[in-house]
Design a protein around this motif. Sequence first.
Motif, PDB file in Angstrom:
ATOM      1  N   THR A 251       0.828  -1.212   0.000  1.00 56.17           N
ATOM      2  CA  THR A 251       0.000   0.000   0.000  1.00 56.17           C
ATOM      3  C   THR A 251       0.858   1.255   0.000  1.00 56.17           C
ATOM      4  OG1 THR A 251      -1.737  -1.192   1.209  1.00 56.17           O
ATOM      5  CG2 THR A 251      -1.836   1.216   1.224  1.00 56.17           C
TER       6      THR A 251
ATOM      7  N   ALA B 133      -4.386  -2.230   5.523  1.00 59.33           N
ATOM      8  CA  ALA B 133      -4.083  -1.730   4.186  1.00 59.33           C
ATOM      9  C   ALA B 133      -5.353  -1.276   3.478  1.00 59.33           C
ATOM     10  CB  ALA B 133      -3.379  -2.814   3.381  1.00 59.33           C
TER      11      ALA B 133
ATOM     12  N   CYS C  32      -1.179   5.127   7.310  1.00 65.11           N
ATOM     13  CA  CYS C  32      -0.146   4.103   7.073  1.00 65.11           C
ATOM     14  C   CYS C  32       0.926   4.134   8.154  1.00 65.11           C
ATOM     15  CB  CYS C  32       0.486   4.303   5.704  1.00 65.11           C
ATOM     16  SG  CYS C  32      -0.546   3.793   4.313  1.00 65.11           S
TER      17      CYS C  32
END
Length: 433
Positions: free
Chosen positions: A66, A188, A225
């Motif tokens: 990702t 993700a 993230c």
Amino acid sequence: MVSKQQKFLPKERVRVGLQDTLPTISEIGSKFCIGNPEELPPISIWKDTDVSSEFFHNQLKPLFITMRVFGLFPITLPSRGGPTFELFSSIMAYSMCIYAVTTVIVCFIVGDLSSVLFSEKIDFLTTIFYSMLILVMFISISSPVLLWLDASNYVHYINKWTEFQMLFLKVTRNTLSLNVKKRCIFHAFCCSISGIAAIQFHFFNPHLRIWQIPGFFSLITLVNCFVAIWVTTCETLSTAGKSLSRNFKEELRRKRYTAQSIGQYRILWLRLSQLVSRSGGAMEKTSCLFFAVHLFIMTMSLYGFLYGITSMTEIPVQSIGMGIASAIAGSAYFRVCNAAHKVHLNVKTEIKEQLKFVMSSRERQDVLIEVNAFLNTISSNPPVISVAGFFDVNREMLRSHASTVVTYMIVLLQFNMGQPNDRQMNATQNTIK
């Protein structure tokens, strides 16, 4: 004549995912051997053993993919073998192209927001709102570069994880199952779609323009993230600590331990403690930026929320948005600090209690010496997650930052104590009428 080691370790080759063809088992045994070759695990452990799926980088691969798609983490992820980082590679060129496009969009966004910020037609609350938007845009420009600079350190950290898992298999005769791949797939997916939340800013006043939404989309994805990587790394460290303690407890329960086996567990624990300490330095530059900016944004969001609900006749949309932002930032901060605190408990506390139990029992002198050395190793090498040596990530950091935010709130709110707010001015006007 054939040596004992050659008798015990025939030259068979195994595939464990490190590379296409690994060295012979005898070479692996000599690399990770802690005691005598006669005390190594049986050959059946190594034969036809595929532990590559349990390696740290394979468990976290969905998150890495990702980040690669968004141009944040330019590391190579081969089908077999560990990840690598090369400055002159196709994935690095792709990341730089994504960064160039994002930077152009962010520069136009900052220019547009600045023109509104320095105009004389906005109130104080809107000024705070636009100032925060300009600040978070700074993260979109600087964070990818810092992640590129940290990429080589993180790849080295991944290799240390692989060595630890191989050593764990040799000492405990069990595979270290991290079991975080499904959670990484979920993280993700959430990171990929979380940026859609930027669309809502287009429908509120002051609204963002359509062409500005991609910049905020990449920003929200980047932050999510980073939080996911931090929390997942702490979860894997906690799992490793629990597995090590569980295997050591099983050795004690079955009375199979010797002075040398305790020494092997001591070295294994030391490797795990080093992994914990290095986790904060794997992405130290990016972590320092995120924690500093995160604290500032959380403070200003809370201040804007309190200012909006105390100074306006009606609670404006900007104030509600900043209240939600402060709550989300606080929850993310708690997740990171709480995960780091659990690492300390699972890696240090559990096995230390078991060692004290052995120390209090009647054992041979050589066993007690090894147990005492184990306890000294734990005391001198505490599993602490430190970010570049500036601060330790734990619940104590959450408490200290919370007190800092409260102090800032008191100072900031004092600026408005001597000025009449909108409610007081309306009441005064109604009285005059």
